[in-house]
Every structure is written in structure tokens, then in C-alpha cells.
Scaffold this motif. Structure first.
Motif, mmCIF file in Angstrom:
data_model
loop_
_atom_site.group_PDB
_atom_site.id
_atom_site.type_symbol
_atom_site.label_atom_id
_atom_site.label_comp_id
_atom_site.label_asym_id
_atom_site.label_seq_id
_atom_site.Cartn_x
_atom_site.Cartn_y
_atom_site.Cartn_z
ATOM 1 N N THR A 137 34.043 51.045 119.227
ATOM 2 C CA THR A 137 34.890 50.216 119.109
ATOM 3 C C THR A 137 35.657 49.523 120.506
ATOM 4 O OG1 THR A 137 35.721 52.263 117.614
ATOM 5 C CG2 THR A 137 37.262 50.329 118.604
ATOM 6 N N SER A 138 35.988 50.000 121.544
ATOM 7 C CA SER A 138 36.027 49.155 123.309
ATOM 8 C C SER A 138 34.948 48.501 123.416
ATOM 9 C CB SER A 138 36.612 50.485 124.346
ATOM 10 O OG SER A 138 34.910 50.949 124.111
ATOM 11 N N LYS A 139 33.798 48.408 122.269
ATOM 12 C CA LYS A 139 32.727 47.412 123.122
ATOM 13 C C LYS A 139 33.108 46.135 121.681
ATOM 14 C CE LYS A 139 31.704 49.860 126.706
ATOM 15 N NZ LYS A 139 30.660 51.015 126.700
ATOM 16 N N ARG A 140 33.712 46.072 120.783
ATOM 17 C CA ARG A 140 33.954 45.171 119.942
ATOM 18 C C ARG A 140 33.198 43.471 120.187
ATOM 19 N NH1 ARG A 140 37.931 47.008 116.697
ATOM 20 N NH2 ARG A 140 38.387 45.212 115.408
ATOM 21 N N LYS A 141 34.209 43.271 120.922
ATOM 22 C CA LYS A 141 34.568 41.886 121.574
ATOM 23 C C LYS A 141 33.176 41.453 123.003
ATOM 24 C CE LYS A 141 38.986 40.808 120.578
ATOM 25 N NZ LYS A 141 40.164 40.949 120.943
ATOM 26 N N ILE A 142 32.240 42.583 122.951
ATOM 27 C CA ILE A 142 31.105 41.956 123.798
ATOM 28 C C ILE A 142 30.048 41.617 123.665
ATOM 29 C CG2 ILE A 142 29.469 43.127 125.765
ATOM 30 C CD1 ILE A 142 31.715 44.690 126.188
ATOM 31 N N PRO A 143 29.146 39.627 123.478
ATOM 32 C CA PRO A 143 28.047 40.109 123.034
ATOM 33 C C PRO A 143 27.342 41.085 122.856
ATOM 34 C CG PRO A 143 29.358 38.275 124.090
ATOM 35 C CD PRO A 143 29.854 39.607 124.560
ATOM 36 N N ALA A 144 26.648 40.916 122.166
ATOM 37 C CA ALA A 144 25.485 42.266 121.860
ATOM 38 C C ALA A 144 24.621 42.124 122.891
ATOM 39 C CB ALA A 144 24.643 42.240 120.336
ATOM 40 N N GLY A 145 24.298 40.527 123.343
ATOM 41 C CA GLY A 145 23.282 40.245 124.859
ATOM 42 C C GLY A 145 23.220 41.587 126.363
ATOM 43 N N GLU A 146 24.415 41.036 125.901
ATOM 44 C CA GLU A 146 25.215 41.679 127.692
ATOM 45 C C GLU A 146 25.843 43.450 127.264
ATOM 46 O OE1 GLU A 146 28.854 39.543 128.539
ATOM 47 O OE2 GLU A 146 28.206 38.073 127.834
#
Ligand SMILES: Nc1ncnc2c1ncn2[C@@H]1O[C@H](COP(=O)(O)OP(=O)(O)OP(=O)(O)O)[C@@H](O)[C@H]1O
Ligand SMILES: [Mg+2]
Length: 250
Positions: A137-146
Motif C-alpha cells: 500500500t505505501s509503495k502504490r505510487k512508485i514506478p515498478a522499475g524503482e
């Protein structure tokens, strides 16, 4: 005894002169969490490739949930309820975590999202549930590549769950993970099995993981089943010890 979710009978697969699986028979009960072990090249990934339709079988039969799925196409098998996790290729690295999961949920639902329809509300709720279950949930806005290696693995698991599987195939779910990430991932796997009653089959080289997270263990060697049983039986088995010491079984 539970009914069997998976029944594999006499599975043969050759690559040139090499038997990747040889007369491989295997049963997984519904709700079971089971491990396939074996040295490099034993045929573990090939077995998963045959189960999920990525390679055609030469001969033998795969019955899943009472249906013959032998040599069906991968997307038919996925629709029937077998999901494979930890294939990095499933991740779109430029999309965020949320977008990746949402597009996997959408693709299962077979349509594009429409902000106001009921199906979309269900889709959004499901996306949120998967995010939270996979601790993303806390990583929802992070691009998957990062994402870190551990979070990438969680996302791969989330994408497999978006397919609403009955059986999850995990090929080396903790490869490349730190001790902490391994613990976190395997406790999520246990939860999927125990709380959500998913049947799970995993391969793993880390024997600590295998012996503490599988109800049953099957050892493959040169494509053949050498032994299958409870962890304590497998641990005591002489052939298992010999194979892991690099000697050839009779
Ligand atoms: N597509 C392919 N073409 C030719 N040979 C293959 C192919 N896939 C697997 N093999 C061979 O089949 C055998 C079994 O390989 P497989 O990848 O299933 O082993 P594995 O048990 O998953 O090993 P590892 O623990 O290293 O992942 C190996 O000898 C491998 O080289
Ligand atoms: Mg492999």
C-alpha cells in the motif's frame, strides 16, 4: 482427505537427448502447500512450465481441478486457475505498483475500467485488497522499475493473485532476497495458504525455507521423482542425503 487439485501422471519431456522430466507423477491435495526440490537442472522449472502450458508435454497427463489441461494454451490454463508468480517479465517497469496490479485485475475481468460502473468499483476494491495483502500500500505510487528486489517479488506475487488463482506456482520465491525479505515473503505465502486456502506449489534451494514452509516435499533428480513425503521423512531419506552430497542414487 481433501480432493486433489492437481494430478499429474507419467509426465515426459525431452529436450534433445535429455529427459527434463521423466515419468513424473505427482499429486497435490486441495489447500496443500508443497515444495519441489532438487539440484540445478533437476527439472523443477520445466515441471512448472509444463503445468502452466509454457512448454508442450511429450506424453503424460495433467488433471487440474478435475479437468484435463494437458497441452492447453497458457492463458487457458491461467483462466482455469493456475497462476505463476515471480516472472519478472509480468511487470511493467514504467507503471506504478498500483497501475500494474490494476491492469492485471482488469485483464482478468476482460475489460477496460469505466469509472462509474459496478464492475470497476469491484475492480478497484480488489486492487486495494491485493495491495494491502502484499504489503504494498505505501509503495502504490512508485514506478515498478524503482522497487527493491524484495518489493518486486511482492509485486510479482500480487500480479499472480490478480488472476484469482486456485493454485499458485512459485519458482524460487525467495531467490536473491535478504533474510528479512525471505521471512516476510514466506509468511505472506503461508497466509495465502492458511487464510485464503490457496493451494501452493513452490521450488526452492534454501532448505531452511523448504523444511519450515512445506507440508510435503518432493525431490526431483534428472527429471524423476526420487522421493515424496513429509519433511521429516524426506530429511531422513538416504537418497536425499546422497543427492545433496552430489552422489548418484541407485
Ligand atoms: N527450453 C529448453 N531447451 C533446452 N533444454 C532445456 C530447456 N529448459 C530446460 N532445459 C534443460 O532441462 C533440464 C532441466 O532444467 P530446469 O530448468 O527444469 O531445472 P531446474 O530444476 O529448474 O534447475 P535450477 O535449480 O537451476 O533452476 C536442464 O538440463 C536444462 O538445461
Ligand atoms: Mg529452475
Amino acid at each position: 482427505m481433501s480432493p486433489n487439485i492437481l494430478e499429474v501422471c507419467g509426465l515426459n519431456k525431452r529436450f534433445g537427448g535429455l529427459w527434463a522430466t521423466r515419468d513424473l507423477s505427482f499429486i497435490l491435495e486441495e489447500g496443500e502447500q508443497s515444495a519441489i526440490i532438487g539440484p540445478n537442472g533437476a527439472g523443477k522449472s520445466t515441471f512448472f512450465n509444463l503445468l502452466s502450458g509454457y512448454h508442450p508435454v511429450d506424453s503424460g497427463k495433467i488433471i487440474f481441478n478435475g479437468r484435463d489441461i494437458t497441452n492447453q494454451l497458457p492463458h487457458h490454463i491461467a483462466r482455469a486457475g493456475i497462476s505463476r508468480a515471480f516472472q519478472v517479465s509480468n511487470i511493467f517497469s514504467k507503471l506504478t505498483v498500483l497501475e500494474n496490479i490494476r491492469s492485471a485485475v482488469q485483464s482478468r475481468m476482460g475489460r477496460t475500467f469505466d469509472l462509474f460502473s459496478k464492475a470497476d468499483r469491484i475492480g478497484r476494491e480488489e486492487t486495494e485488497r491485493i495491495l494491502s495483502l502484499c504489503l504494498l500500500t505505501s509503495k502504490r505510487k512508485i514506478p515498478a522499475g524503482e522497487l527493491s528486489q524484495g518489493d518486486k517479488k511482492k509485486l510479482e506475487l500480487a500480479l499472480a493473485l490478480a488472476g484469482k488463482p486456485k493454485l499458485l506456482l512459485l519458482d524460487e520465491p525467495t531467490a536473491g532476497m535478504s533474510l528479512e525479505e525471505t521471512r516476510e515473503t514466506m509468511s505472506l505465502v503461508d497466509r495465502l495458504n492458511q487464510e485464503f486456502h490457496l493451494s501452493i506449489l513452490f521450488t526452492e534451494h534454501d532448505m531452511n525455507v523448504v523444511f519450515s514452509h512445506a507440508y510435503r516435499i518432493t525431490l526431483l533428480h534428472r527429471g524423476e521423482v526420487i522421493v515424496t513425503g513429509r519433511p521429516e521423512e524426506v530429511r531422513r531419506n538416504e537418497k536425499v542425503q546422497r543427492i545433496y552430497l552430489g552422489e548418484r542414487p541407485e
